[in-house]
Design a protein around this motif. Structure first.
Motif, short mmCIF file in Angstrom:
data_model
loop_
_atom_site.label_atom_id
_atom_site.label_comp_id
_atom_site.label_asym_id
_atom_site.label_seq_id
_atom_site.Cartn_x
_atom_site.Cartn_y
_atom_site.Cartn_z
N TYR A 27 0.85 -1.20 0.00
CA TYR A 27 0.00 0.00 0.00
C TYR A 27 0.88 1.24 0.00
O TYR A 27 2.03 1.20 0.44
CB TYR A 27 -0.98 0.00 1.18
CG TYR A 27 -0.37 0.22 2.55
CD1 TYR A 27 -0.49 1.45 3.20
CD2 TYR A 27 0.28 -0.81 3.23
CE1 TYR A 27 0.04 1.66 4.46
CE2 TYR A 27 0.82 -0.62 4.48
CZ TYR A 27 0.69 0.62 5.10
OH TYR A 27 1.23 0.82 6.35
N ARG A 42 1.85 -4.94 2.70
CA ARG A 42 0.58 -5.06 3.41
C ARG A 42 0.44 -6.50 3.90
O ARG A 42 0.11 -7.41 3.14
CB ARG A 42 -0.60 -4.68 2.51
CG ARG A 42 -1.94 -4.75 3.21
CD ARG A 42 -3.07 -4.31 2.29
NE ARG A 42 -4.37 -4.63 2.86
CZ ARG A 42 -5.53 -4.44 2.23
NH1 ARG A 42 -5.54 -3.92 1.02
NH2 ARG A 42 -6.67 -4.76 2.82
N GLU A 178 -0.02 2.27 10.89
CA GLU A 178 -0.51 2.13 9.52
C GLU A 178 -0.19 3.36 8.68
O GLU A 178 0.16 3.26 7.50
CB GLU A 178 -2.02 1.89 9.53
CG GLU A 178 -2.65 1.67 8.18
CD GLU A 178 -4.12 1.34 8.26
OE1 GLU A 178 -4.85 1.63 7.29
OE2 GLU A 178 -4.57 0.80 9.30
N HIS A 207 -2.73 -2.97 7.41
CA HIS A 207 -3.93 -2.34 7.93
C HIS A 207 -4.26 -2.90 9.31
O HIS A 207 -4.47 -4.11 9.48
CB HIS A 207 -5.10 -2.56 6.98
CG HIS A 207 -4.91 -1.86 5.67
ND1 HIS A 207 -5.84 -1.91 4.65
CD2 HIS A 207 -3.89 -1.08 5.18
CE1 HIS A 207 -5.41 -1.20 3.61
NE2 HIS A 207 -4.24 -0.70 3.92
N GLN A 208 -4.31 -2.01 10.28
CA GLN A 208 -4.54 -2.40 11.66
C GLN A 208 -5.84 -3.19 11.83
O GLN A 208 -5.87 -4.22 12.51
CB GLN A 208 -4.58 -1.13 12.52
CG GLN A 208 -4.68 -1.34 14.01
CD GLN A 208 -4.77 -0.02 14.76
OE1 GLN A 208 -5.85 0.39 15.19
NE2 GLN A 208 -3.65 0.67 14.90
N GLU A 210 -7.32 -5.06 9.79
CA GLU A 210 -7.21 -6.39 9.20
C GLU A 210 -6.37 -7.34 10.06
O GLU A 210 -6.69 -8.53 10.18
CB GLU A 210 -6.59 -6.28 7.80
CG GLU A 210 -6.40 -7.61 7.10
CD GLU A 210 -5.72 -7.47 5.75
OE1 GLU A 210 -5.53 -8.50 5.08
OE2 GLU A 210 -5.37 -6.33 5.36
#
Length: 282
Positions: A27, A42, A178, A207-208, A210
């Motif tokens: 990302y 990611r 993130e 991503h936190q 996720e």
């Protein structure tokens, strides 16, 4: 002659190595002004599992090391970080003076925790008075593998949640900020060259929302630090998942002042107390 710049590839840090995410995803990371800085890996839930396996494998050796040795390694991390002061300041951005002050504060924080490595047992342990021909000693021991959701402060805050976990003999899996993940991977490069055994610290970018629930629900994780979780619903989900195997939980504190003097509670949060009884005069 003009030449092409060799741009840095920001990867994960798992088990002392720098793999890409098994998902192949990345990302874009941008500056506060919206300018593109780099692509960060990611991580996926498979990467979370791999990181926990690496942390568990490293735990016996790290927890079995002497407290003095762990302190030496944390001090070595501080030395290496000091040597890359300019690089960290550049990645932090936000003004050169403020960035350099942040790096200096991070080094100081590491030295502070390094000094506590062989003292926390004396402060937190105790000899208990008992009625009978026994002596009774309580001593702290590391809890095991700790999952850490790092705060948005990408360096001082990051070290302030990692150092107290590992100085007491735990290993950890860290979900980096993130929004500002780049200093965390550069820090991983410092860890990899500071005599810290592979797997003691594992750094995941992504991503936190996720990653955090999978880390919280993992049955081989013994403790969970949710400091960097700012979403109340996500924090509740993680705490509920952590209850399945009675993980020790550090609740979210997204507004914590990372420049304030640290307290011992971040070290003692992930310690177990072992009490030994021994007969006297036998």
């Amino acid at each position: 002659m003009s030449r092409l710049a060799v741009r840095k590839t920001y990867k994960l840090y798992i088990g002392g190595a720098f793999p890409r995410s098994e998902s192949g995803r990345s990302y874009a990371v941008t500056s506060s002004k919206g300018d593109f800085l780099a692509n960060a890996s990611r991580a996926s839930r498979k990467d979370v599992r791999d990181a926990v396996v690496a942390a568990r494998k490293a735990f016996p050796g790290w927890s079995g090391a002497t407290a003095y040795n762990r302190g030496q390694i944390l001090y070595r991390i501080a030395e290496m970080l000091e040597g890359r002061r300019a690089q960290f300041a550049e990645e932090l951005g936000g003004g050169k003076k403020a960035a350099l002050e942040a790096v200096d504060a991070t080094v100081d924080r590491l030295v502070w925790y390094a000094g506590w490595s062989d003292k926390i047992a004396s402060v937190h342990g105790t000899a208990n008075p008992v009625a009978g021909p026994y002596f009774n000693l309580s001593s702290p021991e590391p809890t095991g593998v700790v999952g850490v959701v790092a705060p948005e402060d990408p360096l001082v805050g990051l070290i302030s949640v990692i150092a107290p976990v590992i100085v007491t003999g735990n290993t950890c899996v860290v979900i980096a900020s993130e929004r500002t993940p780049l200093p965390s991977i550069t820090l991983a490069e410092v860890l990899a060259t500071s005599d810290l055994p592979g797997g003691v610290v594992n750094v995941l970018t992504g991503h936190q929302r996720e990653l955090a629930p999978w880390l919280a629900a993992h049955m081989d994780v013994n403790g969970l630090d949710l400091t960097g979780v700012s979403d109340a619903d996500l924090a509740l989900t993680c705490e509920q998942a952590a209850a399945e195997n009675l993980k020790r939980v550090q609740r979210p504190s997204p507004d914590e002042d990372w420049r304030a003097a640290p307290a011992l509670t971040r070290m003692t949060r992930f310690l177990e107390t072992k009490t030994v009884w021994h007969p006297m005069g036998v």
